[in-house]
Structures are given as C-alpha cells and as structure tokens.
Design an enzyme around this catalytic site. Structure first.
Site, PDB file in Angstrom:
ATOM      1  N   HIS A 141       0.815  -1.219   0.000  1.00 13.00           N
ATOM      2  CA  HIS A 141       0.000   0.000   0.000  1.00 13.00           C
ATOM      3  C   HIS A 141       0.848   1.268   0.000  1.00 13.00           C
ATOM      4  O   HIS A 141       0.315   2.361  -0.208  1.00 13.00           O
ATOM      5  CB  HIS A 141      -0.978  -0.009   1.184  1.00 13.00           C
ATOM      6  CG  HIS A 141      -0.389   0.410   2.501  1.00 13.00           C
ATOM      7  ND1 HIS A 141       0.118  -0.482   3.418  1.00 13.00           N
ATOM      8  CD2 HIS A 141      -0.223   1.640   3.062  1.00 13.00           C
ATOM      9  CE1 HIS A 141       0.557   0.157   4.478  1.00 13.00           C
ATOM     10  NE2 HIS A 141       0.363   1.456   4.293  1.00 13.00           N
ATOM     11  N   ASP A 164      -0.449  -7.511   1.633  1.00 15.68           N
ATOM     12  CA  ASP A 164       0.065  -6.144   1.567  1.00 15.68           C
ATOM     13  C   ASP A 164       1.592  -6.131   1.550  1.00 15.68           C
ATOM     14  O   ASP A 164       2.236  -5.353   2.243  1.00 15.68           O
ATOM     15  CB  ASP A 164      -0.457  -5.315   2.742  1.00 15.68           C
ATOM     16  CG  ASP A 164      -0.146  -3.822   2.576  1.00 15.68           C
ATOM     17  OD1 ASP A 164      -0.312  -3.314   1.454  1.00 15.68           O
ATOM     18  OD2 ASP A 164       0.276  -3.195   3.561  1.00 15.68           O
ATOM     19  N   SER A 217       4.574   2.341   8.172  1.00 14.14           N
ATOM     20  CA  SER A 217       4.063   1.324   7.245  1.00 14.14           C
ATOM     21  C   SER A 217       5.205   0.656   6.487  1.00 14.14           C
ATOM     22  O   SER A 217       6.136   1.320   6.034  1.00 14.14           O
ATOM     23  CB  SER A 217       3.105   1.965   6.244  1.00 14.14           C
ATOM     24  OG  SER A 217       1.888   2.307   6.838  1.00 14.14           O
TER      25      SER A 217
END
Length: 801
Positions: free
Chosen positions: A254, A307, A381
C-alpha cells in the site's frame, strides 16, 4: 526538434557571465565553484506549503492508512538549455546554476525524468546559505532508466549546479530534464526547524535503548525511504538462502511502489538518535542524520493478500554504513518479538510485542499485534515485524495504536502466507528452508552453512549445527556455495538454441549454455524457439467454491496458458479461421458491479461486495484493475460484443481480441500451482464462475505472445474444466492438499488442514470455538461465510485450539 536560434542568445549570456569576476557577492553554495554574484543566477519559484490546508488533508489521509506524505510535488519543465545561467570558469570549464525557491518550505528534493551526465560533468544541490550540500553526482551515477531522484536539501532556497568541460556542455543541455520540485512541509527537517521533524510520540523507544541491545544485527537493515519525492514508508533489507548480499528490500504494497515509480525510491540508512532518550524527550526531534542514502530500485513483486512488496535496490549500500540483511521465518506459530520502524520519518524506534495472533477482521493472512513497550505511527508502514528468533515474519499494514491507547496494529503475514510469490527471490537455492538468520557482512563470525537431513541447508554456529545433527560446512560458508543434497538431482528438458535435450540436470544444462525447463520437464512439452507451438496447453485451477452470496453450488476456476519460463502472452483472439468461445453448460455468474474484463473489476469494492472477487472475467496476467499481482493492468480489447457474456451466457468471438502491449509486464509467465499440485509456469487468461457443481466450462481461442528470445509465436488453445471439491482454508489460491504436499504449509497433526489455518471453527482467532465465532459467521453469512461454516462452528463448539 528544438530551434537553433536560442543558441546565439545563450552564447551572449556566456560571454557576459564570464566577465562578472568582481563585485559584492551574496553567500554562495560553494566558494570554489562560484564565479559570479549569486544574485545574477536565474531563479525558479514554486509555491511554498499551505500548512493549514495540508494539515487538514493529512488528517484524512492518515485516517485511511495511506502512505505518509511529507512534501507537495510541483511539476516543472526545466533543462539547462531553457532555464538557469551558464558561465565560464577561469580554467575553461562551464558552470550551469539555477536557484530554486519555495517560500517557507522545510526542505526541497528534486526529480529528474531525464538525467545522463557526460564523463566530465558533476552535479551538486546546496542550500542557499551553504550549510547543507548534496553531491557530487557524476557519470557513474547514470542509470539505465535515465532518471535521478535526489535526497532532500534543508531550507526553502537551494542552488542546483552542474560543472562540465566546455566540449561537453551541450550534452548536459540535451540530457538533463528537471520534471519535479518537491516542496517539503513536515518530516526530514533540521532539529531546530518547526513545525516538526517527525514524531514518534513520547512512549516510543529509541533503538539505542536497552530494548534494542539484542537486535543490533537487525537494526541496520531497516531504512526510511521516500517515493516519488513526496511519500514515505519504512522497509528492511532481507536475506536470501544464497546469502549473496542481494539488495532485496521488503516493504508494504500500500506504500505504492510499482514498475512506474520504483526508480524514485531514496532509502536513508542509520537514521537514529545517538543516545537512549527517556520520558517525553523520546518523542521529540533527535540528532539522527540523513547522510547515508541509496537511490533507485527495481520492483520485483507485490502480493495484495498480505500487503507485501519486494524491490531490489539498484546500488549496493556503502560498506562503511554497516547495512545488514534481516533473516526471515515461514513459521505459522511465532513467539513475541519486536517491530523496528521510522514513525513519521523520525529516528529509528523499536517496539516490543505483548501479544501476537491471527486477526479475524483482516483474515488469516494478517498478524494482529498488541504492544508492550512502544507503538507505531503513520510512516511506519512497511516496517518489519520480527519473531523472538530475530527473523522477519511480516510487515506493517496499518492499525490503531497510539501512546494514548492500548489498541492493536496489523501486519501482513507475507513470509508464510505469500511464500509461493516470494520464494523465487528469498530461496534462490531451492532449499525449501523454513527460516534463515540475519546476515551481517560487516561482522564476520564463526557461523557457516549447515547441511541437515533431506538436503536442507541453514546458516548458524558449529554448536547449533551439531545440536541439529547437521554437518557444518566451515566458518564463513553460505548455502549458495555448498551442496547439501545427497539425493540424485532431478532432471528435465534443456533448450540449447532451438534444440532440446532431455534427461539432464539443471547444472548440466547451464554448463552447456542452455536454459533449463524445470524438474521433470520433457522435450515433448516444451518449445525451444524453433517452430512456434501449434497448440497451447491450458490448465484449470479451482480457486474457490460456494462463495457467491445468493447462488447455490457455484465454483470459480482460473484458466492459465502453460508456457516455458520467460515466455509471455500478448493477446487472446478469435478469428474467422479460429473462433474464440467461452462456454458454460449452465450459466456464468456475473456481478452487477463487475465487467467482462479484469480491467473492469475494482478491488476497492471487495470488502463491500465480497462476491465481486468471483465475477467472471477474461484477462492477461492481472486479476483485477489493480494489476494484482503485477501492480498495473494495461489490458485492452477490441471487436468483442460482451452483452451475452455479461448476461451470464457464452462468449463467442470471430473478429476480436483482448490484448496488452509486448512491453507490459503482466504478460510474463509466473509460477502457479496446478490442480495436480505441480508447479507450472503460465499466464492467467480468465477467471470464470459457473453456477452449479454439474457445470462444464470450455475455452477455445487463439493465443499469441513472444518466446524468451523475443520471437512472436501463435497457437490454438482448448480446455474443458469441471468441478472437483477442494479446500483452500488459507485463501492463497492453492488447494490445502497442495500446500501440504509442496511444503508451503505444515500439517503437524496430519488432519489434512494446514497448521496456518488454525483450528476448525475458530473464525475470530481467539484460540477456542465459542459464541463469538458463531456471531462472526452469522454477521458474514451469505458473503464471507455460508452454512458449512455454521455447521463447523456447531461441531467444534467448546473446543480449544
């Protein structure tokens, strides 16, 4: 073509500039390069940050777990021919300068979509006050993709300079194009510059603190990076079984890396505070620097289900930086470890795991994490999650943890759940290793390769090898350079030019200069680039069953064109001589929110409309509009009437095609597991969902593509598929029986269910089957769950896992 008349004007500017050798000068980027008053240098002005508007936008972005934005990109059109100021130095060399100003910016970075320096040239970026300089870059930094994305320079006023020999200055004008000025407004800022450098909140822990002491082999592998000059995430260098220091870098899908922007990555290493700060100071600006960075990467793969994204850095990190390569584990039952990350571009932090579990809301392909010490933040992230054995087991997807709460975060289970997609890169020796330890090339030890029974190879100390009843191969040895397999090597077909030889090993084929076609392959089933194939084999893989809400006894089949490795598909067509038909003896499921091709299927609606995953569609390579698993979907179509197919009926084409360009990566073959559990190479050309277990699906058409040498081939393809019951509890597209048979998943209790699926009926991942599981199934009934799931809960009710 560029007009020639401005050259005369430029020559006049050069002469005038050369004459400016005296007079008052402002502070200069470099006294050694400056030869004219800085006020005489042309200025490019771009808008500075609108802080209030940006904070408001960022609040919305951060709530959606989008990549953390630290700058605003401004598209520009600048070359040394059209902009800036040229001057001539006393030694005859030419100097081009351009001031770039963005009022009130914290920092500026630049993106060149064309950048190739001649042999005599050097480039610098320097803050106007001369306190912060990047460079020099020279011809050794030229990349095949012809781009350069810079690190940032602090301040709102910088000077861009290129110096070159007089006989090569036009090469600079012709081959340097500045396309983006990225204006920084948060993160990456000097320690004394408001509004903030990057905050981790005060409860977070510097890696220099005692919590980080056992992790100093892993900490240097973690880096903060920028993408396209305005987004940021975290990732880590990751080891492979060859232990060859291949610069593989693991992060989150992402974060947005793909084949179109991978070259824009800039990774900063060892950005960490020099001391352990405690209390509120640990959340403030530290003293880490940004002087160690690597630019440019090559996208390798990404997996939507977990992801996960894997890239390969284009250049080796400087050996003096001490970058390491973290180990990994395919375990499905990890013990508590830590997360290492860069919150909001801040200095590196470490957080300890209180509890790890398989999530219920996100699915079994994710880990749920509750923290003990520390938390994460936007910008973390993609950062690695380690188990207690110092091995990566996943990367950060998102979450809700803050210092003010005890909420959880979610990490993709990439290493175990997405192993089929990652093993090409992480296990190039085909060792089928379940784990591998961190490789520290800067701290040689007595560790070496250890051969275990069954041909498995791992790296460890002599003592650990002895305890495992292995054979130690010597200090410093690596698995890529030893042969632990005491069984005869598998044989297969080998293409040498247009000829095929059978019954040879991979090593024998390589020694002969050939291309090995895979274990147990046969010359009768491969094409070595001679006559193109007259027939293309199709393989059907049942991807799901009974998953469509409101439809009884549906099943979903993926149809692959089976081809040699490194071949590709460019088009699936129907002509007058070879019509194309896709038929079903009952009817195809067609979702009202879908469409006839993969380009029409928007995965953003999967959570809202689960049945959309199983909408019947045709494709080349990519599963939906996201391009999964390639990161892009460029599918096109012409001459096809889809109305009958979209109504659930057959598709018939005698003058139409769906196609991609030969340069689109999604046409390349990938590994997939066929219904017989064999691992094949092929290209997905359709996902079809017939209604009724008694349905028969047929596919006929003309397939065209290119072989490994780039020659075009064309062949007919025919396939018939029928339903057979299959289970895929971990939802990785491979039947459970094949996961177990191929070693992708373990089955320690021999019940035919992979261990990574947990226990039957435990749908919320709590470790026991109770009323919460019943409520979970009821809430998702008709979508994610059906009556079989309900019966499993009732049968297992009260059991502990």
């Amino acid at each position: 073509m560029r007009p020639t008349t401005p050259r005369l004007t430029m020559t006049c500017q050069l002469i005038a500039a050369a004459a400016l050798t005296s007079g008052a000068m402002a502070v200069a980027p470099s006294q050694t390069r400056q030869i004219m008053p800085i006020e005489a240098v042309s200025i490019l002005e771009v808008d500075g940050p609108d802080y209030d508007a940006l904070w408001e936008e960022d609040a919305r972005r951060d709530s959606k777990d989008q990549p953390w934005r630290f700058a605003v990109p401004h598209k520009v059109d600048v070359t040394p021919f059209t902009s800036g100021t040229w001057s001539i130095k006393a030694d005859g060399r030419m100097l081009w300068q351009l001031r770039i100003v963005a009022d009130q910016a914290l920092h500026i970075n630049l993106g060149f979509d064309q950048w190739t320096l001649p042999s005599s040239a050097q480039m610098w970026m320097t803050s106007f006050d001369g306190t912060h300089e990047r460079g020099p870059w020279d011809a050794q930094d030229n990349a095949e993709h012809g781009e350069l994305w810079s690190p940032f320079v602090w301040g709102d006023d910088l000077v861009l300079e290129i110096e070159v020999d007089a006989n090569q200055w036009q090469l600079v004008e012709d081959n340097v194009h500045l396309a983006f000025v990225n204006v920084g407004y948060r993160g990456f800022a000097p320690r004394d510059m408001p509004p903030r450098r990057g905050s981790s909140e005060s409860c977070n822990v510097d890696v220099e603190c005692p919590l980080g002491d056992p992790w100093w082999d892993e900490i240097p592998s973690v880096g903060v990076y920028t993408l396209s000059g305005y987004l940021t995430c975290t990732g880590a260098m990751i080891n492979n079984t060859a232990q060859d220091e291949r610069n593989l870098f693991l992060t989150a899908q992402h974060c947005g890396i793909n084949t179109g922007n991978d070259q824009t990555m800039v990774v900063y290493w060892n950005h960490q505070n020099s001391t352990c700060r405690t209390g509120g100071s640990s959340g403030g600006n530290g003293n880490g620097n940004f002087n160690q960075y690597s630019s440019g990467a090559t996208y390798r793969t990404s997996i939507n289900a977990t992801d996960c994204c894997l890239v390969e850095m284009n250049n080796d990190p400087n050996s003096s930086w001490g970058v390491t390569y973290s180990g990994w584990s395919r375990t499905t039952n990890p013990t508590q470890g830590v997360g290492i990350h860069h919150p909001e571009t801040a200095e590196k932090r470490i957080s300890s795991v209180q509890n790890i579990y398989t999530t219920s809301g996100q699915g079994v392909q994710y880990w749920g994490i509750n923290w003990d010490e520390g938390r994460t933040a936007p910008g973390s992230s993609g950062s690695p999650l380690y188990d207690a054995n110092y091995r990566i087991i996943g990367q950060l997807y998102g979450g809700w943890s803050y210092c003010t709460n005890d909420d959880d975060d979610v990490y993709g289970r990439s290493i175990s759940y997405s192993w089929n997609s990652l093993k090409t890169y992480l296990d190039p020796t085909n060792s089928n290793a379940q784990y591998i330890d961190t490789f520290n090339p800067n701290n040689p030890s007595e560790n070496g390769a250890c051969c275990l029974s069954g041909g498995q190879c791992l790296v460890g100390s002599p003592e650990a090898c002895d305890l495992a009843s292995g054979t130690f191969q010597g200090a410093g040895s690596v698995c890529g350079n030893v042969d632990c397999d005491d069984t005869p090597p598998a044989t297969g077909a080998c293409c040498v030019g247009d000829s095929c030889a059978g019954g040879v090993t991979s090593a024998q084929c390589s020694a002969a200069g050939g291309t090995f076609q895979g274990d147990n392959s046969d010359c009768s089933n491969v094409n070595c680039g001679g006559d193109p194939p007259s027939d293309v084999e199709l393989k059907s893989v049942i991807a799901a069953q009974d998953m469509v809400a409101g439809v009884a006894n549906d099943w979903t089949v993926d149809i692959y064109a089976v081809l040699p490795e490194n071949w590709r598909v460019d088009a699936v067509a129907g002509t007058n001589s070879q019509p194309k038909t896709v038929t079903c003896s009952t009817s195809f499921y067609q979702d009202s929110y879908g469409g006839p091709t993969s380009a029409d299927i928007n995965p953003a609606f999967y959570d809202l409309i689960p049945s959309l995953r199983y909408d019947s569609r045709v494709t080349i390579g990519a599963l939906d509009s996201s391009g999964d698993p390639f990161g892009d979907n460029a599918l096109q179509q012409i001459g096809i009437n889809w109305s009958t197919f979209e109504g659930g009926g057959d598709l018939s084409v005698d003058n139409g095609t769906w196609f991609i360009l030969p340069t689109d990566a999604q046409g390349d073959t990938r590994e997939f597991t066929a219904g017989d559990c064999s691992v094949q190479h092929g290209v997905l050309i359709a996902r079809l969902t017939p209604v009724g277990h008694n349905a028969t699906v047929t596919f006929d058409g003309l397939v065209q593509g290119r072989d490994a040498a780039g020659a075009t081939w064309q062949g007919t393809a025919t396939s018939t598929a029928t339903w057979s019951s299959t289970q895929d509890c971990n939802m990785n597209g491979v039947p459970d029986s094949c996961d177990i048979a191929n070693g992708t998943s373990q089955d320690s209790n021999n019940d035919g269910v992979p261990d990574d699926c947990g226990c039957p009926g435990d749908y919320d991942g709590s470790g026991n089957v109770n009323v919460d599981d019943l409520l979970t199934v009821i809430a998702g009934f008709g979508g994610q769950y059906n009556v079989e799931d309900l019966l499993i809960v009732l049968a297992e009710f009260g059991n502990d896992c």
